[in-house]
Scaffold this motif. Structure first.
Motif, PDB file in Angstrom:
ATOM      1  N   SER A 146     -29.665 -50.376  16.689  1.00 24.63           N
ATOM      2  CA  SER A 146     -29.128 -50.257  15.337  1.00 24.63           C
ATOM      3  C   SER A 146     -30.218 -50.594  14.326  1.00 24.63           C
ATOM      4  O   SER A 146     -31.280 -51.126  14.676  1.00 24.63           O
ATOM      5  N   THR A 147     -29.928 -50.297  13.065  1.00 27.84           N
ATOM      6  CA  THR A 147     -30.887 -50.588  12.000  1.00 27.84           C
ATOM      7  C   THR A 147     -31.274 -52.065  11.986  1.00 27.84           C
ATOM      8  O   THR A 147     -32.462 -52.408  11.944  1.00 27.84           O
ATOM      9  N   GLU A 149     -30.995 -54.256  14.414  1.00 32.16           N
ATOM     10  CA  GLU A 149     -31.700 -54.613  15.643  1.00 32.16           C
ATOM     11  C   GLU A 149     -33.159 -54.185  15.587  1.00 32.16           C
ATOM     12  O   GLU A 149     -34.052 -54.946  15.999  1.00 32.16           O
ATOM     13  N   ARG A 150     -33.424 -52.982  15.068  1.00 33.33           N
ATOM     14  CA  ARG A 150     -34.815 -52.520  14.949  1.00 33.33           C
ATOM     15  C   ARG A 150     -35.596 -53.443  14.034  1.00 33.33           C
ATOM     16  O   ARG A 150     -36.749 -53.801  14.316  1.00 33.33           O
ATOM     17  N   PHE A 151     -34.983 -53.802  12.928  1.00 33.91           N
ATOM     18  CA  PHE A 151     -35.628 -54.699  11.963  1.00 33.91           C
ATOM     19  C   PHE A 151     -35.964 -56.036  12.617  1.00 33.91           C
ATOM     20  O   PHE A 151     -37.095 -56.522  12.543  1.00 33.91           O
ATOM     21  N   LEU A 152     -34.988 -56.657  13.279  1.00 27.39           N
ATOM     22  CA  LEU A 152     -35.189 -57.971  13.896  1.00 27.39           C
ATOM     23  C   LEU A 152     -36.220 -57.930  15.015  1.00 27.39           C
ATOM     24  O   LEU A 152     -37.086 -58.816  15.106  1.00 27.39           O
ATOM     25  N   ARG A 153     -36.144 -56.926  15.871  1.00 28.51           N
ATOM     26  CA  ARG A 153     -37.084 -56.829  16.993  1.00 28.51           C
ATOM     27  C   ARG A 153     -38.511 -56.682  16.497  1.00 28.51           C
ATOM     28  O   ARG A 153     -39.429 -57.344  16.992  1.00 28.51           O
ATOM     29  N   PHE A 154     -38.694 -55.837  15.499  1.00 26.42           N
ATOM     30  CA  PHE A 154     -40.049 -55.626  14.996  1.00 26.42           C
ATOM     31  C   PHE A 154     -40.581 -56.872  14.296  1.00 26.42           C
ATOM     32  O   PHE A 154     -41.729 -57.271  14.511  1.00 26.42           O
ATOM     33  N   MET A 155     -39.779 -57.494  13.472  1.00 27.34           N
ATOM     34  CA  MET A 155     -40.257 -58.650  12.721  1.00 27.34           C
ATOM     35  C   MET A 155     -40.516 -59.856  13.626  1.00 27.34           C
ATOM     36  O   MET A 155     -41.428 -60.632  13.364  1.00 27.34           O
ATOM     37  N   ASN A 156     -39.725 -60.006  14.668  1.00 28.68           N
ATOM     38  CA  ASN A 156     -39.976 -61.110  15.600  1.00 28.68           C
ATOM     39  C   ASN A 156     -41.226 -60.866  16.439  1.00 28.68           C
ATOM     40  O   ASN A 156     -41.923 -61.808  16.812  1.00 28.68           O
ATOM     41  N   ASP A 157     -41.527 -59.597  16.734  1.00 30.11           N
ATOM     42  CA  ASP A 157     -42.703 -59.255  17.533  1.00 30.11           C
ATOM     43  C   ASP A 157     -43.977 -59.137  16.693  1.00 30.11           C
ATOM     44  O   ASP A 157     -45.086 -59.276  17.228  1.00 30.11           O
ATOM     45  N   ASN A 158     -43.821 -58.864  15.398  1.00 32.31           N
ATOM     46  CA  ASN A 158     -44.994 -58.605  14.537  1.00 32.31           C
ATOM     47  C   ASN A 158     -44.891 -59.354  13.209  1.00 32.31           C
ATOM     48  O   ASN A 158     -44.920 -58.732  12.139  1.00 32.31           O
ATOM     49  N   PRO A 159     -44.762 -60.684  13.240  1.00 30.16           N
ATOM     50  CA  PRO A 159     -44.549 -61.411  11.985  1.00 30.16           C
ATOM     51  C   PRO A 159     -45.680 -61.239  10.979  1.00 30.16           C
ATOM     52  O   PRO A 159     -45.442 -61.223   9.768  1.00 30.16           O
ATOM     53  N   THR A 180     -32.056 -50.513   2.366  1.00 30.39           N
ATOM     54  CA  THR A 180     -31.489 -51.260   3.501  1.00 30.39           C
ATOM     55  C   THR A 180     -32.494 -52.291   3.997  1.00 30.39           C
ATOM     56  O   THR A 180     -32.127 -53.425   4.324  1.00 30.39           O
ATOM     57  N   PHE A 181     -33.750 -51.902   4.055  1.00 30.42           N
ATOM     58  CA  PHE A 181     -34.811 -52.832   4.460  1.00 30.42           C
ATOM     59  C   PHE A 181     -34.843 -54.036   3.521  1.00 30.42           C
ATOM     60  O   PHE A 181     -34.910 -55.185   3.965  1.00 30.42           O
ATOM     61  N   SER A 182     -34.779 -53.784   2.222  1.00 25.65           N
ATOM     62  CA  SER A 182     -34.788 -54.875   1.233  1.00 25.65           C
ATOM     63  C   SER A 182     -33.588 -55.800   1.421  1.00 25.65           C
ATOM     64  O   SER A 182     -33.721 -57.025   1.325  1.00 25.65           O
ATOM     65  N   ARG A 183     -32.435 -55.207   1.702  1.00 27.43           N
ATOM     66  CA  ARG A 183     -31.227 -56.007   1.891  1.00 27.43           C
ATOM     67  C   ARG A 183     -31.340 -56.888   3.141  1.00 27.43           C
ATOM     68  O   ARG A 183     -30.972 -58.066   3.119  1.00 27.43           O
ATOM     69  N   LEU A 184     -31.874 -56.336   4.220  1.00 26.57           N
ATOM     70  CA  LEU A 184     -32.050 -57.110   5.449  1.00 26.57           C
ATOM     71  C   LEU A 184     -33.065 -58.233   5.254  1.00 26.57           C
ATOM     72  O   LEU A 184     -32.874 -59.358   5.724  1.00 26.57           O
ATOM     73  N   LYS A 185     -34.125 -57.939   4.542  1.00 25.90           N
ATOM     74  CA  LYS A 185     -35.142 -58.960   4.281  1.00 25.90           C
ATOM     75  C   LYS A 185     -34.552 -60.101   3.455  1.00 25.90           C
ATOM     76  O   LYS A 185     -34.788 -61.279   3.752  1.00 25.90           O
ATOM     77  N   HIS A 186     -33.795 -59.754   2.451  1.00 21.69           N
ATOM     78  CA  HIS A 186     -33.169 -60.775   1.612  1.00 21.69           C
ATOM     79  C   HIS A 186     -32.174 -61.607   2.422  1.00 21.69           C
ATOM     80  O   HIS A 186     -32.115 -62.836   2.290  1.00 21.69           O
ATOM     81  N   LEU A 187     -31.404 -60.944   3.259  1.00 21.87           N
ATOM     82  CA  LEU A 187     -30.420 -61.639   4.081  1.00 21.87           C
ATOM     83  C   LEU A 187     -31.092 -62.636   5.020  1.00 21.87           C
ATOM     84  O   LEU A 187     -30.647 -63.782   5.154  1.00 21.87           O
ATOM     85  N   LEU A 188     -32.187 -62.212   5.633  1.00 22.98           N
ATOM     86  CA  LEU A 188     -32.874 -63.088   6.578  1.00 22.98           C
ATOM     87  C   LEU A 188     -33.580 -64.240   5.879  1.00 22.98           C
ATOM     88  O   LEU A 188     -33.667 -65.341   6.417  1.00 22.98           O
ATOM     89  N   ARG A 189     -34.071 -63.992   4.709  1.00 30.14           N
ATOM     90  CA  ARG A 189     -34.703 -65.090   3.961  1.00 30.14           C
ATOM     91  C   ARG A 189     -33.682 -66.136   3.538  1.00 30.14           C
ATOM     92  O   ARG A 189     -34.011 -67.304   3.402  1.00 30.14           O
ATOM     93  N   SER A 190     -32.460 -65.697   3.343  1.00 33.14           N
ATOM     94  CA  SER A 190     -31.410 -66.645   2.957  1.00 33.14           C
ATOM     95  C   SER A 190     -30.818 -67.366   4.159  1.00 33.14           C
ATOM     96  O   SER A 190     -30.057 -68.312   4.014  1.00 33.14           O
ATOM     97  N   LYS A 191     -31.199 -66.900   5.359  1.00 32.35           N
ATOM     98  CA  LYS A 191     -30.733 -67.534   6.603  1.00 32.35           C
ATOM     99  C   LYS A 191     -31.927 -67.770   7.522  1.00 32.35           C
ATOM    100  O   LYS A 191     -32.018 -67.224   8.612  1.00 32.35           O
ATOM    101  N   LYS A 192     -32.857 -68.582   7.049  1.00 32.67           N
ATOM    102  CA  LYS A 192     -34.098 -68.781   7.792  1.00 32.67           C
ATOM    103  C   LYS A 192     -33.883 -69.331   9.182  1.00 32.67           C
ATOM    104  O   LYS A 192     -34.673 -69.101  10.085  1.00 32.67           O
TER     105      LYS A 192
END
Length: 199
Positions: A146-147, A149-159, A180-192
């Motif tokens: 999913s969108t 999942e792709r975001f999380l997998r890539f960011m965890n592997d390539n910080p 969508t990328f911006s929204r996911l980034k914002h969401l993850l920053r708010s849930k470090k």
């Protein structure tokens, strides 16, 4: 700079000192600024590029949209590989993202090395196989996950790429709409606590 190339080669083969020296003597060191096109659509790809320092991307055009299929960092290869190995005109653009230093191996020089040094020819076959596998994994991940999942997998592997690569390039590579990328980034920053790479 040779050490990073040696480390890459060691993943595939134990190359004799004579053959490693012949390879090093055959490559060119190229230093280019950011946003320089090394290969353009319609060019015949002459070089295989090994990134020593910096970043480069590979993309094709779908209408006016750039579809990024690779982002290469230090210790990785990038090329319009179908053009390089077949001589056909490139359907891809190879462009630097940062000021970048490459080891570049010209196709005609590579052929001379292969005819003289058997292990270098074997190394070439192993690298071609690896490039094929990387392409297949990239294609599978764009379909399988999913969108989010792709975001999380890539960011965890390539910080580190999260900090170095423009957001629009990452969104294209991951096949995610920029908003969508911006929204996911914002969401993850708010849930470090749920995103170790942002700690």
């Amino acid at each position: 700079m040779v050490a990073i190339l040696q480390k890459y080669i060691d993943q595939f083969i134990d190359l004799p000192a004579e053959e490693l020296e012949a390879l090093i003597n055959s490559i060119e060191v190229r230093q280019v600024d950011k946003k320089v096109r090394l290969t353009d659509i319609g060019d015949s790809e002459k070089y295989l590029y090994f990134v020593i320092k910096g970043l480069a991307r590979k993309f094709f055009l779908k209408g006016k949209e750039e579809i990024i299929t690779q982002i290469a960092k230090e210790g990785e290869l990038i090329s319009s590989s179908v053009s390089y190995f077949s001589g056909m005109p490139s359907t891809y653009v190879i462009e630097t993202v940062e000021p970048t230093t490459f080891y570049s191996l010209a196709h005609d020089r590579a052929e001379q090395l292969y005819s003289r040094y058997p292990k270098l020819e074997r190394l070439s076959r192993l690298i071609i196989t690896e490039l094929f596998l990387q392409k297949e994994v990239w294609e599978l991940e764009r379909i399988r996950y999913s969108t989010k999942e792709r975001f999380l997998r890539f960011m965890n592997d390539n910080p580190e790429l999260f900090q170095r690569v423009p957001q629009k390039y990452l969104a294209s590579y991951l096949n995610i709409k920029p908003e969508t990328f911006s929204r996911l980034k914002h969401l993850l920053r708010s849930k470090k606590s749920d995103a170790p790479y942002l700690k």
